[in-house]
Scaffold this motif. Structure first.
Motif, short mmCIF file in Angstrom:
data_model
loop_
_atom_site.label_atom_id
_atom_site.label_comp_id
_atom_site.label_asym_id
_atom_site.label_seq_id
_atom_site.Cartn_x
_atom_site.Cartn_y
_atom_site.Cartn_z
N SER A 109 -7.04 1.23 4.22
CA SER A 109 -6.28 1.14 5.48
C SER A 109 -5.63 2.49 5.79
O SER A 109 -5.31 2.77 6.95
CB SER A 109 -5.20 0.05 5.39
N THR A 115 0.86 -1.18 0.00
CA THR A 115 0.00 0.00 0.00
C THR A 115 0.90 1.24 0.00
O THR A 115 2.07 1.18 0.37
CB THR A 115 -0.90 0.05 1.24
N VAL A 126 0.65 -3.84 4.33
CA VAL A 126 0.43 -2.40 4.49
C VAL A 126 1.79 -1.74 4.77
O VAL A 126 2.54 -2.19 5.64
CB VAL A 126 -0.58 -2.16 5.64
N TYR A 141 0.14 5.80 0.33
CA TYR A 141 -0.95 6.78 0.50
C TYR A 141 -0.52 8.20 0.19
O TYR A 141 -1.29 9.14 0.41
CB TYR A 141 -1.46 6.75 1.95
N VAL A 169 0.66 -9.07 -0.22
CA VAL A 169 0.56 -7.64 0.03
C VAL A 169 0.72 -7.39 1.52
O VAL A 169 0.27 -8.19 2.34
CB VAL A 169 -0.78 -7.05 -0.48
N ASP A 202 -8.63 2.04 -3.69
CA ASP A 202 -9.61 1.27 -2.91
C ASP A 202 -10.92 2.06 -2.81
O ASP A 202 -10.92 3.18 -2.27
CB ASP A 202 -9.03 1.04 -1.51
N ILE A 213 -2.91 -11.78 1.98
CA ILE A 213 -2.45 -11.07 3.19
C ILE A 213 -3.00 -11.90 4.35
O ILE A 213 -4.21 -11.94 4.59
CB ILE A 213 -2.88 -9.59 3.21
N VAL A 250 -7.80 -10.24 -3.79
CA VAL A 250 -7.08 -10.29 -2.52
C VAL A 250 -7.77 -11.31 -1.62
O VAL A 250 -9.00 -11.29 -1.48
CB VAL A 250 -7.09 -8.90 -1.84
O1 KIV Z 1 -6.87 -1.31 2.61
C1 KIV Z 1 -5.91 -2.10 2.48
O2 KIV Z 1 -4.76 -1.81 2.79
C2 KIV Z 1 -6.22 -3.43 1.94
C3 KIV Z 1 -5.11 -4.43 1.90
C4 KIV Z 1 -4.87 -4.97 3.23
C5 KIV Z 1 -5.36 -5.49 0.91
O3 KIV Z 1 -7.32 -3.67 1.57
#
Ligand code: KIV
Length: 303
Positions: free
Chosen positions: A60, A37, A230, A39, A228, A98, A218, A195
């Motif tokens: 997340s 991930t 975070v 951000y 994956v 997401d 995960i 996932v």
């Molecule tokens: O939001 C997120 O980081 C996720 C991952 C854990 C796949 O959905």
């Protein structure tokens, strides 16, 4: 070697942009797929330089960078801002945004409109959504609108309350069959990858032969096509609860605290800044300025 005979190093080999077909090819060849991930701009740049295949602007981020207690409160606008920042730091990995809770479930129209904003406004290559059932229908609508979709089954944090909390899923044969049905529905809907989160390794191993698209795990064991984690978990930046599947590859939070503590100490002890951190003025300009400042001070004293 003298400075004169130094050979200019070759520029780093340019990596090829990751595509849906290169991911499918990796699955076919049995080459592990790596997703993290990110951000924001710096975390995306780190993912780019580390050479990952996929970057997920996961919801997340609601917890890791926005400080919400769960993924549920994060808004579409917040997710778009995080995704656009990540986009600016990336060129090679596929960027997946997401879809936040409440932004896609109500209707196909809502799902398409939200997915389009991730592509048009934030520059994402694909979107991710959670669960099968009605959400598989939403995935199909988005895919039919020309936007690649990644599915997400098992522990789906947006509906964790309904699942009995943040706990592993599919631990009885019946519950495992429900997770499999969700995965098959998302595959049928045209998802390019799925996932699997927090499901038993035995489940993954048993169902992998039925899943034709890349599966990114995960907490789903080693049998998936990729893994994956975070960003803030794997680097030790987030200090909240860590799930069993988290492996820490760094202690960045501690390094950051130590860095800021050292700065604070040096400021308080007047050891920072040192001469090399400042700018200088030519001596004649200093002399002229001294005259101008004294004149101004005198004028103000007489005003
Ligand atoms: O939001 C997120 O980081 C996720 C991952 C854990 C796949 O959905």
């Amino acid at each position: 070697m003298s400075a004169g005979s130094r050979v200019t190093p070759a520029p780093p080999a340019k990596r090829k942009a990751v595509t849906l077909s290169s991911l499918a090819e990796k699955k076919a060849l049995g080459e592990p797929i790596v997703m993290v991930t990110a951000y924001d701009y710096p975390s995306a740049q780190v993912a780019e330089e580390a050479g990952v295949d996929l970057v997920l602007v996961g919801d997340s981020g609601a917890m890791t960078v926005l400080g919400y207690p769960s993924t549920v409160p994060v808004s579409l606008e917040e997710m778009l801002m995080l995704s656009a920042a990540a986009r600016r730091g990336l060129s090679t990995p596929l960027l997946v945004g997401d879809l936040p809770f409440g932004s896609y479930e109500a209707s196909d129209e809502q799902a398409i409109a939200t997915a389009q904003r991730f592509v048009k406004d934030a520059g994402c290559d694909a979107v991710k959504l959670e669960r099968g059932g009605v959400c598989a229908a939403r995935a199909k609508a988005i895919v039919d609108a020309g936007i690649p979709v990644m599915g997400h089954v098992g522990l789906t944090p947006q509906t964790a309350t309904a699942l009995g909390g943040y706990r592993s899923q599919g631990r009885t044969a019946e519950r495992a069959m429900q997770v499999l049905e969700d995965a098959l529905a998302l595959q049928e809907a045209g998802c390019f990858a799925i996932v699997f989160e927090a499901v038993p390794s035995e489940f993954t191993e048993l169902v992998m032969p039925l899943i034709e698209v890349p599966v990114i795990g995960i907490g789903a064991g080693p049998a998936t096509d990729g893994q994956v984690l975070v960003f803030h978990d794997l680097l030790g930046i987030y200090d909240g609860h860590a799930a069993r599947f988290v492996k820490r590859y760094g202690d960045v939070r501690q390094a950051m605290i130590e860095g800021v503590e050292a700065f604070a100490r040096e400021v308080r002890e007047r050891r920072y800044p040192e001469p090399e951190h400042g700018y200088t003025m030519a001596p004649d300009e200093v002399a002229r300025l001294r005259g101008l400042v004294s004149r101004l001070a005198a004028d103000r004293a007489h005003a």
